[in-house]
Design an enzyme around this catalytic site. Structure first.
Site, mmCIF file in Angstrom:
data_model
loop_
_atom_site.group_PDB
_atom_site.id
_atom_site.type_symbol
_atom_site.label_atom_id
_atom_site.label_comp_id
_atom_site.label_asym_id
_atom_site.label_seq_id
_atom_site.Cartn_x
_atom_site.Cartn_y
_atom_site.Cartn_z
ATOM 1 N NE ARG A 228 130.337 53.343 49.095
ATOM 2 C CZ ARG A 228 130.083 54.024 47.970
ATOM 3 N NH1 ARG A 228 130.424 53.541 46.801
ATOM 4 N NH2 ARG A 228 129.494 55.213 48.020
ATOM 5 C CG HIS A 276 135.256 54.602 44.307
ATOM 6 N ND1 HIS A 276 134.953 54.393 45.629
ATOM 7 C CD2 HIS A 276 134.080 54.989 43.731
ATOM 8 C CE1 HIS A 276 133.667 54.635 45.854
ATOM 9 N NE2 HIS A 276 133.114 55.002 44.697
HETATM 10 P P1 NDP Z 1 119.411 52.438 45.413
HETATM 11 O O1 NDP Z 1 119.118 52.811 46.821
HETATM 12 O O2 NDP Z 1 118.638 53.106 44.324
HETATM 13 O O3 NDP Z 1 119.202 50.873 45.204
HETATM 14 C C1 NDP Z 1 119.631 49.924 46.141
HETATM 15 C C2 NDP Z 1 119.182 48.550 45.668
HETATM 16 O O4 NDP Z 1 119.712 47.561 46.542
HETATM 17 C C3 NDP Z 1 117.645 48.385 45.707
HETATM 18 O O5 NDP Z 1 117.236 47.602 44.617
HETATM 19 C C4 NDP Z 1 117.424 47.633 47.017
HETATM 20 O O6 NDP Z 1 116.249 46.830 47.024
HETATM 21 C C5 NDP Z 1 118.654 46.741 47.024
HETATM 22 N N1 NDP Z 1 118.974 46.286 48.384
HETATM 23 C C6 NDP Z 1 119.381 47.020 49.451
HETATM 24 N N2 NDP Z 1 119.589 46.225 50.524
HETATM 25 C C7 NDP Z 1 119.296 44.963 50.120
HETATM 26 C C8 NDP Z 1 119.330 43.696 50.765
HETATM 27 N N3 NDP Z 1 119.688 43.565 52.059
HETATM 28 N N4 NDP Z 1 118.950 42.607 50.057
HETATM 29 C C9 NDP Z 1 118.582 42.729 48.759
HETATM 30 N N5 NDP Z 1 118.535 43.898 48.079
HETATM 31 C C10 NDP Z 1 118.909 44.999 48.759
HETATM 32 O O7 NDP Z 1 120.969 52.663 45.191
HETATM 33 P P2 NDP Z 1 121.762 53.042 43.851
HETATM 34 O O8 NDP Z 1 121.400 52.069 42.799
HETATM 35 O O9 NDP Z 1 121.624 54.491 43.553
HETATM 36 O O10 NDP Z 1 123.279 52.809 44.335
HETATM 37 C C11 NDP Z 1 123.714 51.556 44.776
HETATM 38 C C12 NDP Z 1 125.138 51.608 45.298
HETATM 39 O O11 NDP Z 1 126.081 51.706 44.239
HETATM 40 C C13 NDP Z 1 125.509 52.792 46.197
HETATM 41 O O12 NDP Z 1 124.990 52.648 47.495
HETATM 42 C C14 NDP Z 1 127.015 52.721 46.168
HETATM 43 O O13 NDP Z 1 127.467 51.806 47.155
HETATM 44 C C15 NDP Z 1 127.328 52.135 44.795
HETATM 45 N N6 NDP Z 1 127.936 53.134 43.915
HETATM 46 C C16 NDP Z 1 129.217 52.931 43.463
HETATM 47 C C17 NDP Z 1 129.811 53.825 42.604
HETATM 48 C C18 NDP Z 1 131.159 53.572 42.057
HETATM 49 O O14 NDP Z 1 131.735 54.473 41.413
HETATM 50 N N7 NDP Z 1 131.740 52.403 42.210
HETATM 51 C C19 NDP Z 1 129.127 55.049 42.157
HETATM 52 C C20 NDP Z 1 127.782 55.148 42.672
HETATM 53 C C21 NDP Z 1 127.231 54.226 43.519
HETATM 54 P P3 NDP Z 1 114.786 47.510 46.861
HETATM 55 O O15 NDP Z 1 114.718 47.970 45.419
HETATM 56 O O16 NDP Z 1 113.836 46.425 47.119
HETATM 57 O O17 NDP Z 1 114.759 48.643 47.841
HETATM 58 C C1 OXD Z 2 129.497 56.640 45.094
HETATM 59 C C2 OXD Z 2 129.457 57.707 44.093
HETATM 60 O O1 OXD Z 2 128.550 56.534 45.898
HETATM 61 O O2 OXD Z 2 130.493 57.936 43.443
HETATM 62 O O3 OXD Z 2 130.461 55.867 45.083
HETATM 63 O O4 OXD Z 2 128.410 58.296 43.879
#
Ligand code: NDP
Ligand code: OXD
Length: 313
Positions: A228, A276
């Site tokens: 983000r 994005h």
């Molecule tokens: P998940 O919830 O599956 O994974 C989140 C990961 O981040 C986990 O490994 C979690 O650790 C880790 N995490 C969260 N907070 C912390 C912290 N404070 N310190 C260290 N590690 C942390 O999310 P997704 O993989 O599905 O998605 C991730 C993000 O990708 C979304 O929230 C979104 O912002 C972004 N995104 C962007 C897109 C784009 O088009 N640019 C499209 C889709 C998503 P743990 O495994 O230990 O819980």
């Molecule tokens: C996001 C998505 O979270 O596209 O950015 O799924």
């Protein structure tokens, strides 16, 4: 007055309501589908399927059983008007994961093979031989090892890179060195050549890509932000590019989207901006999980990929 038919409310400026309605009707049978801005009888809506919160908030949706995000992230939703106890799930979808992996590989390969520098050489009519470095000598760091980060880690490890990842809880995956905590972040930052951010936006991760982190880099690093915009302190990136701590950056997300025309990020020779587009979900593949979550919500059972409000993701 509520009849027995399932009532779904849909709000997104990015997703096609007709495609979603068709895909969900195929899986769930006849349903009442109200696509924003039209929604008569909001008090009869069972489930809201949202990219962002509609301008009027969620207060009128008094009988909601669940909110389902149309994104993997949920920070774009304003849930302040949502009644307590209504569960929220994020989207997990093969097409979204696949496109995120493609984007990560494409942008990593661009830096790995110095294509960003060859692009500049081309514009400046310069024949500059830049010998390839073996993938095994390139270290990639990934912040966030969830659905998306782990899939990216697997793909980059299969491409032969050394892959380090950072998450709250330690992970075990062949070809991945797992780090956690503040010290883990420092250790990872000191080793990486290319850093990918795919964290969720929470109070703990907001502004994590800042001068403190950049100062820990052991060498000029290429940064790829696919999480983000608010993960990155944009002024710190510009300063770090000037200082040579960051060699180049790819930003798929920015603090304000669309990025304003006057932003200094535009036109910077070492920054690539994409609007994005890293990951895109598609109703044909994502509808199955959404339909399953609708069934679970109607039965009052926990959702798949339900957000833990205490963790914020
Ligand atoms: P998940 O919830 O599956 O994974 C989140 C990961 O981040 C986990 O490994 C979690 O650790 C880790 N995490 C969260 N907070 C912390 C912290 N404070 N310190 C260290 N590690 C942390 O999310 P997704 O993989 O599905 O998605 C991730 C993000 O990708 C979304 O929230 C979104 O912002 C972004 N995104 C962007 C897109 C784009 O088009 N640019 C499209 C889709 C998503 P743990 O495994 O230990 O819980
Ligand atoms: C996001 C998505 O979270 O596209 O950015 O799924």
């Amino acid at each position: 007055m509520k009849d027995n038919q399932l009532h779904l409310y849909f709000h997104s400026s990015l997703d096609d309501p007709d495609l979603w309605c068709t895909a969900l009707t195929r899986l769930l049978g006849p349903l009442k589908f109200s696509a924003s801005p039209l929604c008569s009888e909001p008090e009869t809506v069972d489930v809201a399927l949202l990219w962002t919160t509609p301008p009027q908030g969620l207060g009128a949706f008094s009988q909601l059983r669940a909110v389902l995000s149309l994104g993997a992230g949920i920070n774009q939703l304003d849930l302040s008007s949502l009644a307590q106890g209504v569960p929220l799930a994020r989207l997990v979808d093969d097409s979204l994961t696949g496109t995120m992996v493609e984007y990560a590989r494409a942008t990593v390969m661009r830096y790995h093979r110095a294509l960003h520098r060859h692009e500049q050489d081309t514009r400046e009519r310069r024949w500059h031989f830049r010998p390839p470095v073996p993938a095994g000598q390139r270290c990639i760091g990934i912040l966030g090892l969830g659905q998306l980060g782990l899939a990216i880690a697997k793909a980059l490890a299969a491409d032969g890179f050394r892959v380090l990842g950072w998450s709250n809880s330690a992970k075990t995956l062949a070809g991945l060195e797992s780090f956690s905590g503040e010290q883990g972040l420092t250790d990872l930052a000191g080793q990486v050549d290319i850093l990918i951010n795919v964290l969720p936006l929470t109070p703990a991760t907001r502004g994590i890509l800042d001068r403190t982190l950049f100062a820990r880099f052991g060498r000029p690093v290429q940064l790829i932000n696919m999480g983000r915009g608010e993960h990155l302190v944009e002024t710190d990136l510009l300063a770090a590019l000037n200082a040579g701590w960051v060699e180049a950056a790819t930003l798929d997300v920015t603090c304000i989207e669309p990025l304003p025309e006057q932003s200094l990020l535009w036109g910077h020779p070492d920054i690539l901006i994409t609007p994005h587009v890293a990951g895109l979900s598609c109703p044909d593949s994502a509808a199955a999980c959404v339909a399953q979550n609708i069934r679970l919500a109607l039965q009052g059972r926990p959702l798949i990929n339900q957000v833990d409000f205490t963790k914020g993701y």
